[in-house]
Design a protein around this motif. Structure first.
Motif, PDB file in Angstrom:
ATOM      1  N   ARG A  29      -3.041   0.333  -7.756  1.00  0.00           N
ATOM      2  CA  ARG A  29      -3.933  -0.595  -7.063  1.00  0.00           C
ATOM      3  C   ARG A  29      -3.405  -2.023  -7.180  1.00  0.00           C
ATOM      4  O   ARG A  29      -3.472  -2.810  -6.243  1.00  0.00           O
ATOM      5  CB  ARG A  29      -5.344  -0.496  -7.641  1.00  0.00           C
ATOM      6  CG  ARG A  29      -6.373  -1.078  -6.726  1.00  0.00           C
ATOM      7  CD  ARG A  29      -7.779  -0.757  -7.107  1.00  0.00           C
ATOM      8  NE  ARG A  29      -7.972  -0.446  -8.499  1.00  0.00           N
ATOM      9  CZ  ARG A  29      -9.149  -0.444  -9.078  1.00  0.00           C
ATOM     10  NH1 ARG A  29     -10.215  -0.758  -8.394  1.00  0.00           N
ATOM     11  NH2 ARG A  29      -9.290  -0.125 -10.339  1.00  0.00           N
ATOM     12  N   ARG A  30      -2.868  -2.372  -8.354  1.00  0.00           N
ATOM     13  CA  ARG A  30      -2.323  -3.709  -8.548  1.00  0.00           C
ATOM     14  C   ARG A  30      -1.094  -3.924  -7.673  1.00  0.00           C
ATOM     15  O   ARG A  30      -0.925  -4.971  -7.062  1.00  0.00           O
ATOM     16  CB  ARG A  30      -1.964  -3.917 -10.021  1.00  0.00           C
ATOM     17  CG  ARG A  30      -1.738  -5.362 -10.363  1.00  0.00           C
ATOM     18  CD  ARG A  30      -1.422  -5.604 -11.821  1.00  0.00           C
ATOM     19  NE  ARG A  30      -2.173  -4.756 -12.727  1.00  0.00           N
ATOM     20  CZ  ARG A  30      -1.653  -4.193 -13.829  1.00  0.00           C
ATOM     21  NH1 ARG A  30      -0.388  -4.362 -14.134  1.00  0.00           N
ATOM     22  NH2 ARG A  30      -2.385  -3.461 -14.625  1.00  0.00           N
ATOM     23  N   ARG A  53      -0.587  -6.596  -4.224  1.00  0.00           N
ATOM     24  CA  ARG A  53       0.403  -7.680  -4.157  1.00  0.00           C
ATOM     25  C   ARG A  53       0.978  -7.823  -2.758  1.00  0.00           C
ATOM     26  O   ARG A  53       1.320  -8.904  -2.337  1.00  0.00           O
ATOM     27  CB  ARG A  53       1.540  -7.404  -5.126  1.00  0.00           C
ATOM     28  CG  ARG A  53       1.204  -7.711  -6.542  1.00  0.00           C
ATOM     29  CD  ARG A  53       2.440  -7.558  -7.398  1.00  0.00           C
ATOM     30  NE  ARG A  53       2.077  -7.528  -8.800  1.00  0.00           N
ATOM     31  CZ  ARG A  53       2.893  -7.167  -9.761  1.00  0.00           C
ATOM     32  NH1 ARG A  53       4.110  -6.791  -9.481  1.00  0.00           N
ATOM     33  NH2 ARG A  53       2.493  -7.167 -11.009  1.00  0.00           N
ATOM     34  N   GLY A  54       1.110  -6.723  -2.024  1.00  0.00           N
ATOM     35  CA  GLY A  54       1.723  -6.773  -0.715  1.00  0.00           C
ATOM     36  C   GLY A  54       0.839  -7.403   0.337  1.00  0.00           C
ATOM     37  O   GLY A  54       1.314  -7.835   1.373  1.00  0.00           O
ATOM     38  N   LYS A  55      -0.438  -7.498   0.102  1.00  0.00           N
ATOM     39  CA  LYS A  55      -1.371  -8.055   1.078  1.00  0.00           C
ATOM     40  C   LYS A  55      -1.955  -9.352   0.529  1.00  0.00           C
ATOM     41  O   LYS A  55      -2.860  -9.328  -0.285  1.00  0.00           O
ATOM     42  CB  LYS A  55      -2.502  -7.069   1.356  1.00  0.00           C
ATOM     43  CG  LYS A  55      -2.026  -5.739   1.913  1.00  0.00           C
ATOM     44  CD  LYS A  55      -3.200  -4.817   2.102  1.00  0.00           C
ATOM     45  CE  LYS A  55      -2.754  -3.448   2.564  1.00  0.00           C
ATOM     46  NZ  LYS A  55      -3.850  -2.514   2.633  1.00  0.00           N
ATOM     47  N   PRO A  56      -1.466 -10.483   0.941  1.00  0.00           N
ATOM     48  CA  PRO A  56      -1.978 -11.743   0.387  1.00  0.00           C
ATOM     49  C   PRO A  56      -3.410 -12.034   0.812  1.00  0.00           C
ATOM     50  O   PRO A  56      -4.140 -12.671   0.082  1.00  0.00           O
ATOM     51  CB  PRO A  56      -1.011 -12.797   0.909  1.00  0.00           C
ATOM     52  CG  PRO A  56      -0.241 -12.157   1.987  1.00  0.00           C
ATOM     53  CD  PRO A  56      -0.342 -10.686   1.841  1.00  0.00           C
ATOM     54  N   GLY A  57      -3.846 -11.551   1.980  1.00  0.00           N
ATOM     55  CA  GLY A  57      -5.195 -11.845   2.437  1.00  0.00           C
ATOM     56  C   GLY A  57      -6.192 -10.747   2.125  1.00  0.00           C
ATOM     57  O   GLY A  57      -7.248 -10.663   2.726  1.00  0.00           O
TER      58      GLY A  57
END
Length: 76
Positions: A57-58, A62-66
């Motif tokens: 999940r972490r 990280r790949g989706k900033p929004g």
């Protein structure tokens, strides 16, 4: 008149009643202990999966900033 023999008899009756009630509920106490041990073992077995899901999940977050999931399992 109550003498020592009466008092010892009453005390013996109370002890016998307490032992009887304990023996009556002993199977439930043993079952409760076994269930607690089983729950602890299941939690120990599930611990690596919990750590894995937390890491995944972490990494996914990280790949989706929004991303506004707020740490929940529901898609946001």
């Amino acid at each position: 008149m109550m003498d020592a023999q009466w008092i010892v008899g009453f005390a013996g009756g109370y002890v016998a009643a307490a032992v009887t009630v304990f023996l009556l509920y002993l199977p439930f106490l043993v079952l409760f202990g076994v269930l607690l041990l089983a729950a602890g073992l299941l939690e120990l077995l599930a611990l690596p999966f919990q750590v894995l899901f937390r890491r995944l999940r972490r990494l996914r977050g990280r790949g989706k900033p929004g991303s506004s999931s707020g740490g929940s399992w529901l898609p946001g």
